[in-house]
Scaffold this active site. Structure first.
Site, PDB file in Angstrom:
ATOM      1  N   ASP A   1      -7.077  -6.663  -4.108  1.00 36.23           N
ATOM      2  CA  ASP A   1      -6.931  -5.590  -5.085  1.00 36.23           C
ATOM      3  C   ASP A   1      -7.301  -6.062  -6.492  1.00 36.23           C
ATOM      4  O   ASP A   1      -7.731  -5.263  -7.326  1.00 36.23           O
ATOM      5  CB  ASP A   1      -5.480  -5.083  -5.109  1.00 36.23           C
ATOM      6  CG  ASP A   1      -5.229  -4.052  -4.028  1.00 36.23           C
ATOM      7  OD1 ASP A   1      -6.207  -3.585  -3.433  1.00 36.23           O
ATOM      8  OD2 ASP A   1      -4.051  -3.723  -3.781  1.00 36.23           O
TER       9      ASP A   1
ATOM     10  N   HIS B   1       1.578   2.922  -3.335  1.00 30.77           N
ATOM     11  CA  HIS B   1       0.528   3.595  -4.110  1.00 30.77           C
ATOM     12  C   HIS B   1       0.823   5.070  -4.318  1.00 30.77           C
ATOM     13  O   HIS B   1       0.641   5.604  -5.404  1.00 30.77           O
ATOM     14  CB  HIS B   1      -0.832   3.431  -3.428  1.00 30.77           C
ATOM     15  CG  HIS B   1      -1.575   2.246  -3.946  1.00 30.77           C
ATOM     16  ND1 HIS B   1      -2.035   2.178  -5.229  1.00 30.77           N
ATOM     17  CD2 HIS B   1      -1.922   1.086  -3.345  1.00 30.77           C
ATOM     18  CE1 HIS B   1      -2.640   1.012  -5.408  1.00 30.77           C
ATOM     19  NE2 HIS B   1      -2.587   0.325  -4.280  1.00 30.77           N
TER      20      HIS B   1
ATOM     21  N   GLN C   1       0.828  -1.215   0.000  1.00 33.59           N
ATOM     22  CA  GLN C   1       0.000   0.000   0.000  1.00 33.59           C
ATOM     23  C   GLN C   1       0.854   1.252   0.000  1.00 33.59           C
ATOM     24  O   GLN C   1       0.488   2.269  -0.575  1.00 33.59           O
ATOM     25  CB  GLN C   1      -0.953   0.008   1.195  1.00 33.59           C
ATOM     26  CG  GLN C   1      -2.042  -1.025   1.082  1.00 33.59           C
ATOM     27  CD  GLN C   1      -2.684  -1.040  -0.299  1.00 33.59           C
ATOM     28  OE1 GLN C   1      -3.439  -0.163  -0.656  1.00 33.59           O
ATOM     29  NE2 GLN C   1      -2.364  -2.057  -1.107  1.00 33.59           N
TER      30      GLN C   1
ATOM     31  N   GLU D   1      -8.900   1.519   5.627  1.00 34.52           N
ATOM     32  CA  GLU D   1      -9.469   1.024   4.368  1.00 34.52           C
ATOM     33  C   GLU D   1      -9.278  -0.497   4.288  1.00 34.52           C
ATOM     34  O   GLU D   1     -10.200  -1.234   4.012  1.00 34.52           O
ATOM     35  CB  GLU D   1      -8.760   1.712   3.195  1.00 34.52           C
ATOM     36  CG  GLU D   1      -9.296   1.283   1.847  1.00 34.52           C
ATOM     37  CD  GLU D   1      -8.375   1.655   0.695  1.00 34.52           C
ATOM     38  OE1 GLU D   1      -7.214   2.049   0.942  1.00 34.52           O
ATOM     39  OE2 GLU D   1      -8.810   1.521  -0.455  1.00 34.52           O
ATOM     40  N   HIS D   2      -8.050  -0.928   4.571  1.00 37.64           N
ATOM     41  CA  HIS D   2      -7.764  -2.370   4.603  1.00 37.64           C
ATOM     42  C   HIS D   2      -7.273  -2.739   5.994  1.00 37.64           C
ATOM     43  O   HIS D   2      -6.394  -2.065   6.529  1.00 37.64           O
ATOM     44  CB  HIS D   2      -6.640  -2.740   3.628  1.00 37.64           C
ATOM     45  CG  HIS D   2      -6.887  -2.286   2.240  1.00 37.64           C
ATOM     46  ND1 HIS D   2      -6.273  -1.181   1.696  1.00 37.64           N
ATOM     47  CD2 HIS D   2      -7.689  -2.790   1.270  1.00 37.64           C
ATOM     48  CE1 HIS D   2      -6.678  -1.023   0.441  1.00 37.64           C
ATOM     49  NE2 HIS D   2      -7.550  -1.986   0.161  1.00 37.64           N
TER      50      HIS D   2
ATOM     51  N   HIS E   1     -54.285  15.304   5.327  1.00 38.42           N
ATOM     52  CA  HIS E   1     -53.735  13.960   5.563  1.00 38.42           C
ATOM     53  C   HIS E   1     -54.788  13.096   6.275  1.00 38.42           C
ATOM     54  O   HIS E   1     -55.046  11.965   5.898  1.00 38.42           O
ATOM     55  CB  HIS E   1     -52.483  14.021   6.468  1.00 38.42           C
ATOM     56  CG  HIS E   1     -51.236  14.491   5.774  1.00 38.42           C
ATOM     57  ND1 HIS E   1     -51.114  15.748   5.244  1.00 38.42           N
ATOM     58  CD2 HIS E   1     -50.043  13.864   5.545  1.00 38.42           C
ATOM     59  CE1 HIS E   1     -49.915  15.882   4.726  1.00 38.42           C
ATOM     60  NE2 HIS E   1     -49.246  14.746   4.883  1.00 38.42           N
TER      61      HIS E   1
HETATM   62  N1  LIG Z   1      -9.474   4.070  -2.017  1.00 39.85           N
HETATM   63  C1  LIG Z   1      -9.469   3.265  -3.035  1.00 39.85           C
HETATM   64  O1  LIG Z   1     -10.312   2.425  -3.155  1.00 39.85           O
HETATM   65  C2  LIG Z   1      -8.410   3.409  -4.083  1.00 39.85           C
HETATM   66  C3  LIG Z   1      -8.318   2.494  -5.141  1.00 39.85           C
HETATM   67  C4  LIG Z   1      -7.358   2.705  -6.136  1.00 39.85           C
HETATM   68  C5  LIG Z   1      -6.510   3.821  -6.072  1.00 39.85           C
HETATM   69  N2  LIG Z   1      -6.614   4.649  -5.010  1.00 39.85           N
HETATM   70  C6  LIG Z   1      -5.852   5.866  -4.899  1.00 39.85           C
HETATM   71  O2  LIG Z   1      -6.185   6.672  -6.014  1.00 39.85           O
HETATM   72  C7  LIG Z   1      -5.176   7.608  -6.185  1.00 39.85           C
HETATM   73  C8  LIG Z   1      -4.866   7.739  -7.674  1.00 39.85           C
HETATM   74  O3  LIG Z   1      -4.201   8.952  -7.841  1.00 39.85           O
HETATM   75  P1  LIG Z   1      -3.333   9.298  -9.113  1.00 39.85           P
HETATM   76  O4  LIG Z   1      -2.796  10.679  -8.938  1.00 39.85           O
HETATM   77  O5  LIG Z   1      -2.389   8.183  -9.355  1.00 39.85           O
HETATM   78  O6  LIG Z   1      -4.351   9.259 -10.317  1.00 39.85           O
HETATM   79  P2  LIG Z   1      -5.694  10.082 -10.627  1.00 39.85           P
HETATM   80  O7  LIG Z   1      -6.198   9.521 -11.911  1.00 39.85           O
HETATM   81  O8  LIG Z   1      -6.611  10.076  -9.475  1.00 39.85           O
HETATM   82  O9  LIG Z   1      -5.214  11.574 -10.847  1.00 39.85           O
HETATM   83  C9  LIG Z   1      -4.481  11.939 -11.958  1.00 39.85           C
HETATM   84  C10 LIG Z   1      -5.103  13.213 -12.530  1.00 39.85           C
HETATM   85  O10 LIG Z   1      -4.968  14.282 -11.618  1.00 39.85           O
HETATM   86  C11 LIG Z   1      -4.976  15.495 -12.361  1.00 39.85           C
HETATM   87  N3  LIG Z   1      -3.928  16.378 -11.863  1.00 39.85           N
HETATM   88  C12 LIG Z   1      -2.617  16.102 -11.709  1.00 39.85           C
HETATM   89  N4  LIG Z   1      -1.970  17.200 -11.257  1.00 39.85           N
HETATM   90  C13 LIG Z   1      -2.893  18.176 -11.119  1.00 39.85           C
HETATM   91  C14 LIG Z   1      -2.850  19.549 -10.674  1.00 39.85           C
HETATM   92  N5  LIG Z   1      -1.724  20.104 -10.278  1.00 39.85           N
HETATM   93  N6  LIG Z   1      -4.001  20.253 -10.660  1.00 39.85           N
HETATM   94  C15 LIG Z   1      -5.163  19.697 -11.046  1.00 39.85           C
HETATM   95  N7  LIG Z   1      -5.258  18.398 -11.484  1.00 39.85           N
HETATM   96  C16 LIG Z   1      -4.140  17.674 -11.514  1.00 39.85           C
HETATM   97  C17 LIG Z   1      -4.670  15.156 -13.778  1.00 39.85           C
HETATM   98  O11 LIG Z   1      -5.765  15.439 -14.583  1.00 39.85           O
HETATM   99  C18 LIG Z   1      -4.424  13.666 -13.797  1.00 39.85           C
HETATM  100  O12 LIG Z   1      -5.034  13.040 -14.892  1.00 39.85           O
HETATM  101  C19 LIG Z   1      -3.987   7.156  -5.367  1.00 39.85           C
HETATM  102  O13 LIG Z   1      -3.896   7.993  -4.234  1.00 39.85           O
HETATM  103  C20 LIG Z   1      -4.369   5.733  -4.951  1.00 39.85           C
HETATM  104  O14 LIG Z   1      -3.821   5.403  -3.712  1.00 39.85           O
HETATM  105  C21 LIG Z   1      -7.565   4.493  -4.045  1.00 39.85           C
HETATM  106  N1  LIG Z   2      -5.154  -0.933  -3.131  1.00 39.37           N
HETATM  107  C1  LIG Z   2      -5.953  -0.064  -3.965  1.00 39.37           C
HETATM  108  C2  LIG Z   2      -7.176   0.358  -3.194  1.00 39.37           C
HETATM  109  O1  LIG Z   2      -6.855   1.114  -2.117  1.00 39.37           O
HETATM  110  C3  LIG Z   2      -6.411  -0.673  -5.245  1.00 39.37           C
HETATM  111  C4  LIG Z   2      -5.379  -1.115  -6.186  1.00 39.37           C
HETATM  112  C5  LIG Z   2      -5.451  -1.144  -7.523  1.00 39.37           C
HETATM  113  N2  LIG Z   2      -4.316  -1.694  -7.997  1.00 39.37           N
HETATM  114  C6  LIG Z   2      -3.589  -2.014  -6.974  1.00 39.37           C
HETATM  115  N3  LIG Z   2      -4.216  -1.673  -5.863  1.00 39.37           N
HETATM  116 ZN   LIG Z   3      -3.340  -1.663  -3.912  1.00 35.23          ZN
END
Ligand SMILES: NC(=O)c1ccc[n+]([C@@H]2O[C@H](COP(=O)([O-])OP(=O)(O)OC[C@H]3O[C@@H](n4cnc5c(N)ncnc54)[C@H](O)[C@@H]3O)[C@@H](O)[C@H]2O)c1
Ligand SMILES: N[C@H](CO)Cc1c[nH]c[nH+]1
Ligand SMILES: [Zn+2]
Length: 862
Positions: free
Chosen positions: A789, A688, A685, A754-755, A848
């Site tokens: 996942d 990520h 995690q 979350e997990h 009513h």
């Molecule tokens: N909670 C869950 O179930 C779960 C599951 C999978 C992933 N996640 C989380 O999701 C998140 C994914 O985030 P990510 O960043 O990799 O992808 P994302 O797709 O959420 O965000 C990327 C987007 O953010 C925008 N962005 C980037 N910089 C920016 C700025 N300065 N201003 C405005 N917009 C901007 C862009 O449009 C880009 O496409 C991670 O934190 C991951 O841990 C959570």
């Molecule tokens: N652990 C993430 C949810 O918090 C989901 C994910 C996608 N791919 C790998 N991990």
């Molecule tokens: Zn994951």
């Protein structure tokens, strides 16, 4: 030499006078009008030097120091203050102009470097004597004879001080002194045609020499009056040469100067953008230097050239330019600035020392620093002015670095070694501050208000400009220029070209997810309960019609999220499934695995955008994106903030699944847990994102077991490709040590992870009784979080930030709404009619009550 006059401007707010006489390059302000501050000088044009007259005020030494530190060129003081400020006070004499009431100057004062101010006529000998120090200016404070004096003493460094109200920039104006006559009166020439050789340059920072021309008294008058480059034609003496009058290549006059013996004039001008000076049309300057000075291009060399090139790129950068990418991608630019600074330091510390390498790295740092400046509206000339102000300070700061920057090398190496260590908190130790425990259970969350400030303009833009905004923002934030923001089904085979192994993995995972989510469908089509005799209450589920599924694609591409959102949507029977995901920065295309999953789901289209813009497009709809009723899916803080915003906007009429932000995990491990398993779950995690957090709760661990866990984390982390992200995540992650399982679950329930991973003996025995708050639970050492996942069947879109207290993870019901119905018979009315009427009566709602009454009356039940 400066323009020979010092105009008194009544106050810094007298903008008109400052603009009118800025060609002179210096002004004098009365002390009463000045309120000095760090950026006081920035309100004046860069080339104007500011002096302050304190002679009619009572000033303390601290105030004088403040003026000098603020960049005031010279402070005018009374003769009686020389001792206090200069001779005993030790302030630099060259920063003062001393005012005398008579022409008597003591030897002591004569030995200083101060300028002198007189209010009486001086003899030629006195002028020679008092002006003999070459750097000293002589100011003369009497309007009526100032002009005469200037005429007489043109070649001396003497400046009449005249109130701006008595001055004019016109060549003549009744009752006023013309500044151009003051300038021309002192000029000399030995040319037979009586003209003055004239050098033309650009202003700071490049001071590029553009060419040499000639001026006459008339052309100088005209130039000052019109504030533009006007010169004298040598061939036609009756004709003034208004530069650019026909070609448009005009020049704005910035400042006039003359040389040491007053026979050469210097024009500092700003050429109109896109125009050069040389009559050989292609050259920017007559002293041309091949390609470097091409007309319309950046000119100068080194930093000055960089400054103009970057400004040009900022206004209209060519597509694909790296500089443009830097302007648009602030995190990248910040990272580069830090990287280059480190490299410069390393170059200076390398052994053997390589001075070329230091210069090389310094150039890189200057480049990125200048990109940062231009992006923030700051030009090189502004930076240089600040350097000048700082260099003119008369008191110095101690110059110590902030403690955070003072770590010595040993500490730094130590820190590097410690990179993969989580801070340990002994929960039951008497010396542990309870605040530390709360701090450990606090996620590193950015403030919603801060994020909203960034996200709101994006939301507004997409609402207003639709597809156009989507295309622009994808170009800005994801670096991809698209023709259309949407890819519609049927998706072309070449866009989902993936290996057979990958297909098999996706097919198996989707099938398991489908099994688990199909099992969550209500057992009967309609559920009915007879709540009272003849009263039948029912509930049935209906799928939400249009759903928008956000599939993250920033730091990692997550096709698994497409499966986790899409399969339950399909199982629930949603009519229109829409995916959104940002295109890859490197290929400019969608991830083929995401397209394959979308194809298997029967999705209608994929919005090729990410972040807040994708969420907004699906919430409100655009020309090509269908408005969705519910938006689901995890994402970074921009995605989450936009989801929170749209669910609260009644105009959007759109709900969301939950706030699903940065991934997190809490592992409860006891002495029997396998250290490698524990470490692998924490790291899976941590990788990520830097904003993820991982928590380990150790139950009754020995010191040896704890260090076994720590070594396993380090060993595994060091070889991970995303180890930098992991290191940052671990720096705000914690190990909490407790004595009992009860304590461990209490803390875990408080954190609401979350997990939740249970790597403890008899893990199954704790489920479900010990667990109050968690997104998804992984039971026993053989259930790694990554199974959930991807492939086991449970959903990985889960509540983070502690929202597991009140939200469930995505499930089949997330894509449904539940409708209730009732069927009341005559017997039913008999059962509940009286109760209804009684309650309606107490609420004063007669209609009513009547709705039951009329029925019962007709049926003869009353
Ligand atoms: N909670 C869950 O179930 C779960 C599951 C999978 C992933 N996640 C989380 O999701 C998140 C994914 O985030 P990510 O960043 O990799 O992808 P994302 O797709 O959420 O965000 C990327 C987007 O953010 C925008 N962005 C980037 N910089 C920016 C700025 N300065 N201003 C405005 N917009 C901007 C862009 O449009 C880009 O496409 C991670 O934190 C991951 O841990 C959570
Ligand atoms: N652990 C993430 C949810 O918090 C989901 C994910 C996608 N791919 C790998 N991990
Ligand atoms: Zn994951």
């Amino acid at each position: 030499m400066t323009f020979p006059i010092l105009p008194i401007i009544s106050s810094p707010s007298n903008r008109e006078a400052i603009a009118e006489f800025s060609v002179v390059g210096q002004i004098l302000l009365p002390f009463e009008s000045v309120s000095i501050s760090k950026h006081f000088l920035h309100q004046f044009p860069n080339h104007v030097e500011v002096n302050v007259d304190t002679t009619s005020a009572k000033v303390e030494v601290d105030q004088i120091v403040e003026l000098l530190n603020g960049g005031i060129k010279q402070v005018f003081i009374k003769e009686s203050q020389v001792d206090e400020f200069i001779l005993s006070g030790g302030l630099p004499s060259s920063r003062f102009a001393v005012k005398f009431d008579s022409s008597e100057v003591s030897d002591k004062v004569l030995e200083t470097d101060s300028a002198f101010v007189f209010n009486c006529e001086l003899t030629k000998d006195e002028i020679k004597k008092y002006g003999q120090n070459g750097n000293r200016g002589l100011y003369y404070e009497n309007t009526s004879i100032a002009q005469e004096l200037a005429n007489k003493l043109a070649s001396e460094d003497i400046y009449p001080i005249i109130s701006s109200e008595s001055l004019t920039s016109a060549s003549s104006e009744c009752g006023k002194i013309s500044i151009s006559s003051l300038f021309t009166a002192g000029l000399t020439t030995d040319r037979p045609d009586g003209l003055f050789t004239t050098l033309i340059t650009t202003p700071a920072p490049s001071y590029t020499a553009l060419g040499v021309v000639y001026s006459s008294v008339e052309s100088i008058h005209a130039s000052i009056a019109e504030k533009q480059g006007v010169y004298q034609s040598r061939k036609r003496r009756d004709e003034l040469w208004y530069k650019g009058k026909t070609s448009g290549a005009t020049q704005k006059l910035v400042k006039l100067e003359k040389d040491c013996d007053s026979d050469v004039v210097k024009f500092i001008v700003e050429p109109r953008e896109g125009y050069g000076f040389c009559h050989l049309d292609k050259n920017f300057t007559c002293f041309h230097d091949g390609e470097l000075t091409q007309k319309g291009e950046s000119f100068g060399k080194g930093l000055a050239k960089l400054d103009s090139t970057l400004q040009d790129r900022f206004q209209s950068a060519p597509e694909g330019s790296y500089t443009k990418r830097l302007f648009n991608d602030e995190p990248l630019l910040i990272a580069k600035l830090k990287e280059e600074l480190d490299e410069l330091i390393e170059a200076g510390q390398s052994s053997p020392k390589d001075s070329n390498e230091v210069a090389w790295e310094c150039a890189d740092l200057f480049y990125f620093a200048m990109v940062w400046c231009i992006k923030n509206g700051v030009r090189l000339a502004d930076v240089e002015r600040n350097l000048d102000i700082k260099s003119s300070k008369v008191t110095r700061r101690k110059g110590d670095a902030k403690p955070a920057y003072l770590k010595n090398d040993n500490e730094k190496t130590e820190q590097k070694k410690e990179e993969y260590k989580m801070e340990t908190i002994y929960v039951n130790d008497k010396s542990t501050d309870p605040k530390d425990i709360s701090k450990a259970l606090n996620r590193p969350v950015q403030k919603t208000a801060d994020i909203m400030k960034l996200v709101l303009p994006i939301i507004e833009k997409v609402k207003k400009e639709g597809d156009k905004a989507l295309l622009e923002l994808t170009s800005k934030f994801d670096g991809v220029k698209l023709e259309t923001p949407i890819l519609r089904a049927p998706f072309p085979a070449e866009l989902m070209n993936i290996s057979e192994d990958m297909k098999e993995a996706i097919d198996l995972s989707m099938s398991n997810i489908e099994k688990f989510h199909a099992a969550q469908l209500p057992k009967e089509k309609i559920m009915t309960v007879e709540t009272a005799p003849g009263v039948y209450c029912s509930r049935f589920a209906k799928a939400i019609e249009n759903v928008g599924l956000y599939v993250p694609g920033g730091t990692a591409v997550l096709p698994s999220t497409a499966m986790m959102l899409g399969v339950p949507a399909k199982v629930a029977g949603c009519s229109n499934i829409i995916l959104a995901s940002p295109p890859s920065r490197s290929t400019g295309k969608l991830t083929p695995e995401v397209v394959y999953v979308a194809h298997k789901l029967g999705a209608k289209c994929i919005v090729m955008a990410g972040g807040a813009q994708a969420v907004t497009a699906m919430a409100y709809g655009t020309e090509s994106v269908l408005k969705c009723d519910k938006i689901l899916g995890p994402g970074n803080q921009f995605v989450t903030a936009a989801k929170m915003y749209v669910q609260n906007d009644t105009q959007a009429l759109c709900s969301i699944d939950m706030p699903a932000g940065p991934s997190e995990v809490l592992v409860i491990a006891d002495g029997k847990a396998d250290a490698d398993f524990v470490a692998s779950d924490l790291l899976s995690q941590a990788e990520h994102g830097v904003d993820s957090q991982v928590i380990l709760i150790g139950v009754d661990l020995t010191k040896e077991k704890l260090s076994e866990f720590e070594s396993a984390v380090k060993k595994q982390a060091e070889v991970l490709p995303r180890k930098d992200i992991v290191a940052k995540c671990l720096s705000h992650s914690y190990t909490l040590l407790v004595d009992t399982y009860d304590e461990a679950f209490k803390l875990s329930n408080k954190y609401a992870p979350e997990h939740l991973i249970l790597q403890v003996e008899n893990a199954r025995s704790f489920v479900p009784d010990y667990i109050e708050n968690a997104g998804s639970v992984f039971v026993g050492g053989l259930s790694p979080e990554s199974c959930g996942d991807y492939s086991s069947g449970t959903n990985h879109t889960l509540p983070t930030y502690g929202y597991a207290r009140q939200y469930s993870g995505v499930n089949t019901a997330t894509f449904q709404k539940f409708i209730t119905s009732q069927d009341v018979t005559e017997e039913g009315l008999k059962s509940i009619g009286k109760a209804v009427m009684t309650l309606a009566e107490v609420e004063g709602l007669e209609a009513h009550r009547n709705a039951v009454h009329v029925r019962m009356e007709k049926l003869g039940l009353l």
